[in-house]
Design an enzyme around this catalytic site. Structure first.
Site, PDB file in Angstrom:
ATOM      1  N   TYR A 144       0.817  -1.216   0.000  1.00 55.78           N
ATOM      2  CA  TYR A 144       0.000   0.000   0.000  1.00 55.78           C
ATOM      3  C   TYR A 144       0.851   1.267   0.000  1.00 55.78           C
ATOM      4  O   TYR A 144       0.380   2.330  -0.378  1.00 55.78           O
ATOM      5  CB  TYR A 144      -0.928   0.026   1.225  1.00 55.78           C
ATOM      6  CG  TYR A 144      -1.950  -1.083   1.244  1.00 55.78           C
ATOM      7  CD1 TYR A 144      -2.137  -1.918   0.143  1.00 55.78           C
ATOM      8  CD2 TYR A 144      -2.726  -1.310   2.359  1.00 55.78           C
ATOM      9  CE1 TYR A 144      -3.064  -2.937   0.170  1.00 55.78           C
ATOM     10  CE2 TYR A 144      -3.670  -2.329   2.398  1.00 55.78           C
ATOM     11  CZ  TYR A 144      -3.823  -3.141   1.294  1.00 55.78           C
ATOM     12  OH  TYR A 144      -4.735  -4.158   1.316  1.00 55.78           O
ATOM     13  N   LYS A 195       3.624 -15.383   3.369  1.00 56.67           N
ATOM     14  CA  LYS A 195       3.774 -16.181   2.147  1.00 56.67           C
ATOM     15  C   LYS A 195       5.276 -16.352   1.936  1.00 56.67           C
ATOM     16  O   LYS A 195       5.834 -15.999   0.887  1.00 56.67           O
ATOM     17  CB  LYS A 195       3.077 -15.429   0.991  1.00 56.67           C
ATOM     18  CG  LYS A 195       2.870 -16.231  -0.259  1.00 56.67           C
ATOM     19  CD  LYS A 195       1.810 -17.315  -0.131  1.00 56.67           C
ATOM     20  CE  LYS A 195       1.699 -18.077  -1.434  1.00 56.67           C
ATOM     21  NZ  LYS A 195       1.040 -19.376  -1.285  1.00 56.67           N
ATOM     22  N   ASP A 227      -2.624 -18.646   2.240  1.00 60.29           N
ATOM     23  CA  ASP A 227      -3.670 -19.425   1.550  1.00 60.29           C
ATOM     24  C   ASP A 227      -4.252 -20.474   2.503  1.00 60.29           C
ATOM     25  O   ASP A 227      -5.468 -20.689   2.550  1.00 60.29           O
ATOM     26  CB  ASP A 227      -3.146 -20.066   0.254  1.00 60.29           C
ATOM     27  CG  ASP A 227      -1.696 -20.521   0.355  1.00 60.29           C
ATOM     28  OD1 ASP A 227      -1.070 -20.297   1.409  1.00 60.29           O
ATOM     29  OD2 ASP A 227      -1.179 -21.104  -0.617  1.00 60.29           O
ATOM     30  N   ASP A 251      -5.702  -7.396   5.715  1.00 62.22           N
ATOM     31  CA  ASP A 251      -6.848  -6.647   5.196  1.00 62.22           C
ATOM     32  C   ASP A 251      -7.895  -7.645   4.687  1.00 62.22           C
ATOM     33  O   ASP A 251      -9.080  -7.585   5.027  1.00 62.22           O
ATOM     34  CB  ASP A 251      -6.346  -5.745   4.046  1.00 62.22           C
ATOM     35  CG  ASP A 251      -7.420  -4.799   3.536  1.00 62.22           C
ATOM     36  OD1 ASP A 251      -8.540  -4.812   4.085  1.00 62.22           O
ATOM     37  OD2 ASP A 251      -7.141  -4.046   2.585  1.00 62.22           O
ATOM     38  N   ASP A 255     -11.580  -9.238   6.739  1.00 61.30           N
ATOM     39  CA  ASP A 255     -12.943  -9.176   6.189  1.00 61.30           C
ATOM     40  C   ASP A 255     -13.558 -10.569   6.115  1.00 61.30           C
ATOM     41  O   ASP A 255     -14.748 -10.757   6.375  1.00 61.30           O
ATOM     42  CB  ASP A 255     -12.947  -8.532   4.793  1.00 61.30           C
ATOM     43  CG  ASP A 255     -13.119  -7.024   4.890  1.00 61.30           C
ATOM     44  OD1 ASP A 255     -12.748  -6.463   5.941  1.00 61.30           O
ATOM     45  OD2 ASP A 255     -13.627  -6.405   3.930  1.00 61.30           O
TER      46      ASP A 255
END
Ligand code: NAD
Length: 364
Positions: A144, A195, A227, A251, A255
């Site tokens: 970001y 990851k 994952d 993020d 959710d």
């Protein structure tokens, strides 16, 4: 004689913001009246309403107020009437500006499945029952903010988009320390999500988290690929206590996890830095229901509980607020977003009032 006092900046914002924050303030005042603590609440303009009155979504006066406060209580910002404004003065810029200016690098999102609301979870009751996860998201690094970024066009006219995933070891260390401290106050169990198998940046994340872990031998740590974590969250979410991850992964995972509980109107959050902290519900300004007295104030009230725990050193009162919310749900009170047949449908104000009554009882 009051022995402690705290300054709280109240930034209600747009849409349902003023309605839900209004109910949360009543909770803070009830605690201030009953306990040996003075809470000085000062309101400030933020978001679209600030733009309308002074031409910018985050006025200097609001920023100064936030800086001088022990904690910020934030409602929500945004709405269709401001969507055509230049990006630099959009309401959403205010939140990004506050995060940056206050150095809020850690976002804490509790995901709590209330037994009373298990039927509105999209997961089976047997899977959602007992879910009590704290997601710790790094908030100021990663793709970001990494440079270089942008979209360029080569000589043949082909476009190329680029973002940079980047973390320094200091950035990883400080968020890991927050996660371990949070875990110490919970079940002492962390899953660090990355990851690391394919990305060097994530390999560094894993190494630094595991280095920090040596300072907290009482906390158990597992490293999990993102994952797998996405899959485990719906397969067996009750296995998690604290999840810590990078800005991008957390993020998305937060959710996903939020939906385990069934309603966005129930979820609180805290954004912490070295000196400042901001507390807000995870939902937005819900323009579709603003001004109708139907918004669920419980996420904002639960954000007050986080404020009591993390900024005001009042963990017992935090528990009482959470207990009051639980009891109101047990009594069958429901706003529209969490309503089920057979329950008592109430509006924003009544939900706040019922919670206040329960809290007053518990504070006796
Ligand atoms: P939203 O979270 O505002 O609303 C999504 C849906 O959830 C809507 O149907 C809404 O009615 C419902 N909802 C949200 N909060 C609720 C509550 N407390 N009680 C009952 N129902 C609730 O997201 P959106 O519609 O995508 O965005 C609306 C505006 O909010 C946009 O301008 C967006 O930029 C802004 N936004 C702000 C924040 C923030 O202030 N932190 C976060 C997300 C979105």
């Amino acid at each position: 004689m009051t022995s402690r006092s705290f300054k709280i900046a109240v930034l209600a914002g747009d849409g349902i913001g003023p309605e839900i924050v209004g109910e949360a303030i009543k909770i803070l005042k009830a605690i201030s009246d009953k306990k040996d603590v003075a809470l000085e609440l000062t309101e400030g303009l933020v978001g679209g309403s600030a733009y309308d009155s002074c031409g910018e979504p985050l006025p200097q006066a609001t920023l100064d107020l936030a800086r001088q406060s022990d904690a910020v209580l934030f409602g929500a910002i945004g709405g269709p009437q401001w969507e055509k404004l230049a990006y630099s003065v959009r309401p959403e810029r205010a939140l990004l500006g506050l995060r940056k200016e206050l150095g809020l690098f850690a976002n804490l999102r509790p995901v709590l499945a209330f037994d009373e609301l298990l039927d509105i979870s999209p997961l089976k009751n047997t899977i959602a029952r007992g879910v009590d996860i704290m997601i710790v998201r790094e908030l100021t690094g990663d793709v970001y903010f990494g440079e270089p970024r942008g979209i360029s066009t080569d000589s043949a006219g082909r476009r190329r988009g680029i973002n940079t995933m980047i973390y320094t070891e200091d950035e990883v260390r400080r968020i890991a320390v927050i996660a371990f401290r949070v875990a110490q106050k919970r079940k002492k169990n962390i899953v660090s999500v990355d990851k690391a198998n394919v990305l060097e940046c994530q390999e560094l994340w894993r190494k630094v988290v595991n280095e920090v872990a040596r300072d907290y031998p009482e906390v158990s740590v597992r490293n999990m690929y993102v994952d797998n974590c996405a899959m485990q969250l719906v397969r067996d979410p009750a296995q998690f206590d604290v999840i810590v991850s990078t800005n991008l992964f957390a993020d998305i995972l937060s959710d996903e996890a939020a939906m385990l509980t069934g309603s966005i109107g129930m979820l609180a959050s805290a954004s912490l830095g070295d000196k400042h902290a901001l507390y807000e519900p995870i939902h937005g300004s819900a323009p579709d229901i603003a001004g109708k007295n139907i918004a669920n104030p419980l996420a904002t009230i639960l954000s007050v509980a986080l404020m009591l725990r993390y900024s005001l050193a009042m963990p017992e009162e935090a528990l009482l607020v959470e207990k009051a919310v639980n009891e109101v749900l047990q009594d069958g009170f429901r706003t529209k977003d969490i309503f089920q047949e057979g329950k008592k449908l109430v509006g924003t104000e009544d939900m706040g009032e019922e919670t206040l009554k329960k809290l007053a009882n518990l504070l006796k």
